[in-house]
Design a protein around this motif. Structure first.
Motif, mmCIF file in Angstrom:
data_model
loop_
_atom_site.group_PDB
_atom_site.id
_atom_site.type_symbol
_atom_site.label_atom_id
_atom_site.label_comp_id
_atom_site.label_asym_id
_atom_site.label_seq_id
_atom_site.Cartn_x
_atom_site.Cartn_y
_atom_site.Cartn_z
ATOM 1 N N TYR A 51 43.721 46.948 36.714
ATOM 2 C CA TYR A 51 44.255 47.506 37.950
ATOM 3 C C TYR A 51 43.155 47.570 39.004
ATOM 4 O O TYR A 51 41.959 47.459 38.697
ATOM 5 C CB TYR A 51 44.840 48.902 37.707
ATOM 6 N N THR A 52 43.556 47.717 40.237
ATOM 7 C CA THR A 52 42.622 47.799 41.361
ATOM 8 C C THR A 52 42.562 49.246 41.856
ATOM 9 O O THR A 52 43.593 49.859 42.144
ATOM 10 C CB THR A 52 43.059 46.880 42.515
ATOM 11 N N GLY A 53 41.356 49.772 41.931
ATOM 12 C CA GLY A 53 41.163 51.148 42.361
ATOM 13 C C GLY A 53 41.224 51.297 43.868
ATOM 14 O O GLY A 53 41.373 50.321 44.616
ATOM 15 N N SER A 54 41.084 52.511 44.334
ATOM 16 C CA SER A 54 41.130 52.798 45.763
ATOM 17 C C SER A 54 39.982 52.149 46.518
ATOM 18 O O SER A 54 40.057 51.951 47.736
ATOM 19 C CB SER A 54 41.117 54.315 45.989
ATOM 20 N N ASP A 55 38.905 51.786 45.800
ATOM 21 C CA ASP A 55 37.769 51.113 46.414
ATOM 22 C C ASP A 55 37.924 49.601 46.407
ATOM 23 O O ASP A 55 36.987 48.862 46.692
ATOM 24 C CB ASP A 55 36.473 51.504 45.710
ATOM 25 N N ASN A 56 39.125 49.132 46.010
ATOM 26 C CA ASN A 56 39.463 47.704 45.969
ATOM 27 C C ASN A 56 38.691 46.946 44.888
ATOM 28 O O ASN A 56 38.564 45.723 44.964
ATOM 29 C CB ASN A 56 39.227 47.045 47.339
ATOM 30 N N LYS A 57 38.184 47.652 43.900
ATOM 31 C CA LYS A 57 37.494 47.026 42.772
ATOM 32 C C LYS A 57 38.370 47.104 41.534
ATOM 33 O O LYS A 57 39.061 48.095 41.313
ATOM 34 C CB LYS A 57 36.151 47.713 42.521
ATOM 35 N N LYS A 58 38.313 46.025 40.730
ATOM 36 C CA LYS A 58 39.148 45.964 39.526
ATOM 37 C C LYS A 58 38.514 46.748 38.388
ATOM 38 O O LYS A 58 37.290 46.791 38.227
ATOM 39 C CB LYS A 58 39.382 44.513 39.102
ATOM 40 N N ARG A 59 39.388 47.349 37.582
ATOM 41 C CA ARG A 59 38.974 48.096 36.412
ATOM 42 C C ARG A 59 39.910 47.760 35.266
ATOM 43 O O ARG A 59 41.012 47.243 35.478
ATOM 44 C CB ARG A 59 39.008 49.601 36.681
#
Length: 270
Positions: A51-59
């Motif tokens: 998924y993509t976090g609020s910082d636009n980075k994938k986790r």
């Protein structure tokens, strides 16, 4: 609910999550094109949520990530190498100074290389360090006590791990000491040797990378470790092995008579 994300009306637990470097997601986009990442780890398969976090980075997160960490008893500071070059990603659980038990999550104490003998200063190491092996012997990666790799060495190790070498025992990562080079003695941990089934003494074929085989004598010490000597010194001199260089030892069955087992030494330090 805190620590969850919604997907198709289903809440997915992301209380345990791992941030993915942008360089990984950009270089291997096929693995992250969907909402899930499939990977294998030592005979087990896991499907983790991407998924993509609020910082636009994938986790990555989800129940299978939690299960993966529980299966291998992973904790803070432990190393896991993800190899993304194949059709399905692979994860290799590594331990500094310890071997893992595949699927069991139990630790295996790893003795220091010189334990049970004199070190470079002539001190006699303390005997009696217990080694616990639960279930079958693992086929994974075992590090010498205290050994750590730099980023380039870790990268070379990851590439070598992804190459199928038919290994029949755990790979052994070690940094050469003066005992290995100057005193011309090399010891392989008993956690590696337990699956080799080659007797208490004899000869083994050793080669550097894809080079020719060299005949090296070995014997089994009282603590179960395999000790290379005699011809090991010739091997060291022939290939100009250096104190401080990191290497990985991989053992496989041999079709080249008279050796039943071959040990491949790949140098990680350039």
């Amino acid at each position: 609910m805190k620590g969850t994300v919604g997907r198709g009306g289903v809440a997915i637990d992301i209380s345990i999550r791992v941030l993915l470097p942008c360089s990984v997601t950009e270089r291997f986009p096929k693995h992250f094109a969907s909402d899930f990442l499939n990977f294998r780890a030592h005979g087990h398969r896991y499907v983790v949520y991407v998924y993509t976090g609020s910082d636009n980075k994938k986790r990555i997160g989800g129940d299978d990530l939690s299960k993966f960490m529980k299966d291998f008893n992973l904790g803070l500071g432990q190393l896991v190498v993800f190899v993304m070059t194949g059709c399905i990603a692979k994860a290799f659980v590594c331990s500094f100074g310890a071997g893992f038990i595949d699927g069991g999550g139990a630790g295996v104490a790893q003795q220091e290389e010189e334990q049970g003998g004199a070190d470079e200063e002539g001190h006699v190491d303390e005997e009696g360090i217990d080694v616990e092996i639960m279930g079958e012997a693992p086929i994974g990666i075992i590090y010498s006590m205290g050994v750590s790799l730099d980023l380039e060495e870790e990268g070379r190790l990851a590439m070598m791990i992804d190459i199928e070498q038919g290994n029949i025992a755990s790979r052994f990562v070690h940094r050469f000491t003066s005992t290995n080079i100057m005193k011309k003695s090399m010891k392989i941990p008993n956690q590696v040797c337990v699956l080799l089934n080659i007797g208490a003494e004899g000869f083994i074929g050793v080669r550097l990378g894809e080079g020719p085989l060299s005949r090296v004598a070995f014997k089994t010490a009282k603590d179960g470790r395999m000790v290379f000597n005699k011809e090991w010194g010739v091997f060291v001199s022939t290939y100009n092995l250096q104190v401080g260089s990191a290497a990985v030892f991989t053992f496989s069955r041999s079709n080249a008579a008279p050796f039943d087992v071959v040990c491949v030494v790949d140098i990680l330090s350039i």
